[in-house]
Design an enzyme around this catalytic site. Sequence first.
Site, PDB file in Angstrom:
ATOM      1  N   CYS A  67     105.918  17.159  30.621  1.00  0.00           N
ATOM      2  CA  CYS A  67     107.193  17.741  30.215  1.00  0.00           C
ATOM      3  C   CYS A  67     107.501  18.815  31.247  1.00  0.00           C
ATOM      4  O   CYS A  67     106.898  19.887  31.230  1.00  0.00           O
ATOM      5  CB  CYS A  67     107.110  18.356  28.824  1.00  0.00           C
ATOM      6  SG  CYS A  67     108.586  19.296  28.393  1.00  0.00           S
TER       7      CYS A  67
ATOM      8  N   CYS B  13     109.356  22.173  29.621  1.00  0.00           N
ATOM      9  CA  CYS B  13     108.617  23.129  28.776  1.00  0.00           C
ATOM     10  C   CYS B  13     107.222  22.570  28.546  1.00  0.00           C
ATOM     11  O   CYS B  13     106.451  22.482  29.493  1.00  0.00           O
ATOM     12  CB  CYS B  13     109.366  23.431  27.490  1.00  0.00           C
ATOM     13  SG  CYS B  13     110.091  22.003  26.654  1.00  0.00           S
ATOM     14  N   SER B  14     106.898  22.200  27.314  1.00  0.00           N
ATOM     15  CA  SER B  14     105.553  21.683  27.058  1.00  0.00           C
ATOM     16  C   SER B  14     105.581  20.652  25.940  1.00  0.00           C
ATOM     17  O   SER B  14     104.665  20.595  25.135  1.00  0.00           O
ATOM     18  CB  SER B  14     104.605  22.829  26.707  1.00  0.00           C
ATOM     19  OG  SER B  14     105.112  23.531  25.587  1.00  0.00           O
ATOM     20  N   CYS B  15     106.628  19.818  25.890  1.00  0.00           N
ATOM     21  CA  CYS B  15     106.729  18.772  24.865  1.00  0.00           C
ATOM     22  C   CYS B  15     105.484  17.885  24.942  1.00  0.00           C
ATOM     23  O   CYS B  15     105.080  17.466  26.026  1.00  0.00           O
ATOM     24  CB  CYS B  15     107.973  17.923  25.072  1.00  0.00           C
ATOM     25  SG  CYS B  15     109.483  18.881  24.924  1.00  0.00           S
TER      26      CYS B  15
END
Lengths: 216, 94
Positions: A120, A123-125
Amino acid sequence: MPHDHHDHSHDELSPSGHPYRQDNDEPLTYWQTMEIAMRELLIEKEITTAAEITARIEEMDRRSPADGAAVIARAWVDPEYKAHLLADGSAACKAMGFEPGVLRLIAVENTADVHNVVVCTLCSCYPRNLLGLPPDWYKTRAYRSRVVKEPRKVLAEFGLDLPDGMTVRVHDSTADMRYVVLPARPEGTEGMSEAELAQLITRDSMIGTGVPKTPT
Amino acid sequence: MAEALSSWVRVREMMPPGHVRTPSYLRGKRGQLERTLGPFHNPEKLAYGLEAEKLSLYRVRFSMAEVWGDAAENPDDTLDAEIYAHWLEPCDAP
């Protein structure tokens, strides 16, 4: 308690040889203060309770890569389930008792010619509902910026050297989908049970930075 | 924009402020529709508590050659990303 005294310098090692961890005495950051203020307001206004928040945290912490491994192992042994997983990842997880929540899951299949890896960049999906919390490296700028540009080099650093003839597909989770890699079933696992197969499936093999373990 | 699978699309080259889910490195790049998803509420409005219309979301597949040009590690490797309808315009194959 041995760690309560403060007469040692933080550069020293403890009697058992490990470095002392610094106490978190520094002031709260802006966002930490904001989070506490928001939480206290929600509780004060009886929109939620501290117990509900703790229960949700526990629910998230209970999820682990073992859940994903169970799904992958099922797909390895049951062609109909595999087709279901590839067609509708969320529904297939639910069918195994793993509540996908609002998560919309896409499973991408590794084959003899294709290797998939998930990131991702924004962000940090991460497919938290299936795999639990992401590893720290998954959230770093280094991984997020490099794996879209030089995936083969990054995978090699994870110990995964891919042949030139294999296509690498990088999946950037930019919006509402989450991704799990359906790794290829290792050779020499023909006689293994679903539970035994699940033991071979690592977290990284479902992110795509690794492949399943081979039976010993 | 409702296009058939494998159609060529180009990511619009705009730079609006705010909560945007289209990565900059893909803006202006051409790819092929891999699948249609959604509809989902427009995250650019949702993020600010505004009334958010529903939009189609597409998975677009780009070649590494298209994204990185000569700097691509392996030109035939691919990059898939989810892009909302209002960020895409039909285009010719490169």
